[in-house]
Design a protein around this motif. Structure first.
Motif, short mmCIF file in Angstrom:
data_model
loop_
_atom_site.label_atom_id
_atom_site.label_comp_id
_atom_site.label_asym_id
_atom_site.label_seq_id
_atom_site.Cartn_x
_atom_site.Cartn_y
_atom_site.Cartn_z
N TRP A 56 -6.45 -1.88 13.88
CA TRP A 56 -5.79 -0.98 12.95
C TRP A 56 -5.94 -1.49 11.52
CZ3 TRP A 56 -3.56 3.20 15.29
CH2 TRP A 56 -3.37 3.11 16.66
N ARG A 57 -6.20 -0.58 10.61
CA ARG A 57 -6.20 -0.90 9.19
C ARG A 57 -4.75 -0.93 8.73
NH1 ARG A 57 -6.18 3.00 5.45
NH2 ARG A 57 -6.94 4.45 7.02
N LEU A 58 -4.41 -1.96 7.95
CA LEU A 58 -3.03 -2.05 7.44
C LEU A 58 -2.89 -1.23 6.17
CD1 LEU A 58 -2.27 -5.85 7.93
CD2 LEU A 58 -1.46 -3.92 9.31
N PRO A 59 -1.70 -0.68 5.93
CA PRO A 59 -1.48 0.04 4.68
C PRO A 59 -1.74 -0.89 3.48
CG PRO A 59 0.36 0.37 6.19
CD PRO A 59 -0.52 -0.68 6.79
N ALA A 60 -2.21 -0.33 2.39
CA ALA A 60 -2.57 -1.12 1.21
C ALA A 60 -1.40 -1.97 0.71
CB ALA A 60 -3.06 -0.21 0.10
N LYS A 61 -0.17 -1.46 0.85
CA LYS A 61 0.97 -2.21 0.34
C LYS A 61 1.23 -3.48 1.15
CE LYS A 61 4.04 1.07 2.58
NZ LYS A 61 5.01 2.12 2.31
N LEU A 62 0.60 -3.62 2.34
CA LEU A 62 0.75 -4.84 3.13
C LEU A 62 -0.32 -5.88 2.84
CD1 LEU A 62 1.92 -3.73 6.68
CD2 LEU A 62 3.19 -4.95 4.92
N PHE A 63 -1.25 -5.57 1.94
CA PHE A 63 -2.30 -6.55 1.65
C PHE A 63 -1.73 -7.88 1.14
CE2 PHE A 63 -5.43 -8.72 -0.93
CZ PHE A 63 -6.47 -8.84 -0.02
N PRO A 64 -0.79 -7.88 0.20
CA PRO A 64 -0.23 -9.18 -0.24
C PRO A 64 0.40 -9.97 0.92
CG PRO A 64 0.37 -7.46 -1.79
CD PRO A 64 -0.24 -6.78 -0.59
N TRP A 65 1.06 -9.28 1.83
CA TRP A 65 1.63 -9.94 3.00
C TRP A 65 0.51 -10.55 3.84
CZ3 TRP A 65 0.65 -8.70 8.15
CH2 TRP A 65 1.41 -9.41 9.08
N ALA A 66 -0.55 -9.77 4.08
CA ALA A 66 -1.66 -10.23 4.91
C ALA A 66 -2.33 -11.46 4.32
CB ALA A 66 -2.68 -9.11 5.10
N GLU A 67 -2.39 -11.52 2.99
CA GLU A 67 -3.03 -12.65 2.32
C GLU A 67 -2.22 -13.93 2.41
OE1 GLU A 67 -6.14 -12.98 -0.09
OE2 GLU A 67 -6.40 -12.04 1.87
#
Length: 111
Positions: A56-67
């Motif tokens: 699944w692709r994560l929503p863009a707003k979760l990118f900082p969390w993913a990083e």
């Protein structure tokens, strides 16, 4: 978390495949999911997860969390390997804000 190390055509092809993935959505608060791996590409700011139910692709707003989630989990657990792990996803009905709590396999909180 794994960053893309591919270049050129292979990288472009992979990112196009990720862009075509369905976006992960929280179906109900407290939704649990075993995340097998987390990937991100800092250049395009795309993040995605592999889990027992697919990729699944994560929503863009979760990118900082993913990083940052893997580094933060390492600080707390002292373990190099964070994934695979159980996760609990919640979404605020009013603001739409997503929160994710992770539970690395075998880790016990020092309570």
């Amino acid at each position: 978390m794994a960053h893309l190390t591919y270049e050129g055509t292979i990288r472009t092809r992979l990112l196009n495949e990720v862009r075509g993935l369905p976006q992960f959505q929280v179906r109900r608060n407290g939704q649990q999911l075993e995340v097998l791996a987390l990937f991100s590409d800092p250049e395009t700011r795309i993040a995605w997860i592999e889990c027992e139910r697919g990729t699944w692709r994560l929503p863009a707003k979760l990118f900082p969390w993913a990083e940052t989630v893997e580094d933060r989990a390492r600080e707390i657990t002292g373990r190099d390997e964070v994934f695979p792990c159980r996760t609990v996803w919640e979404q605020d009905e009013d603001s739409g804000e997503l929160t994710v709590e992770i539970f690395p396999n075998g880790y016990r909180s020092p309570s």
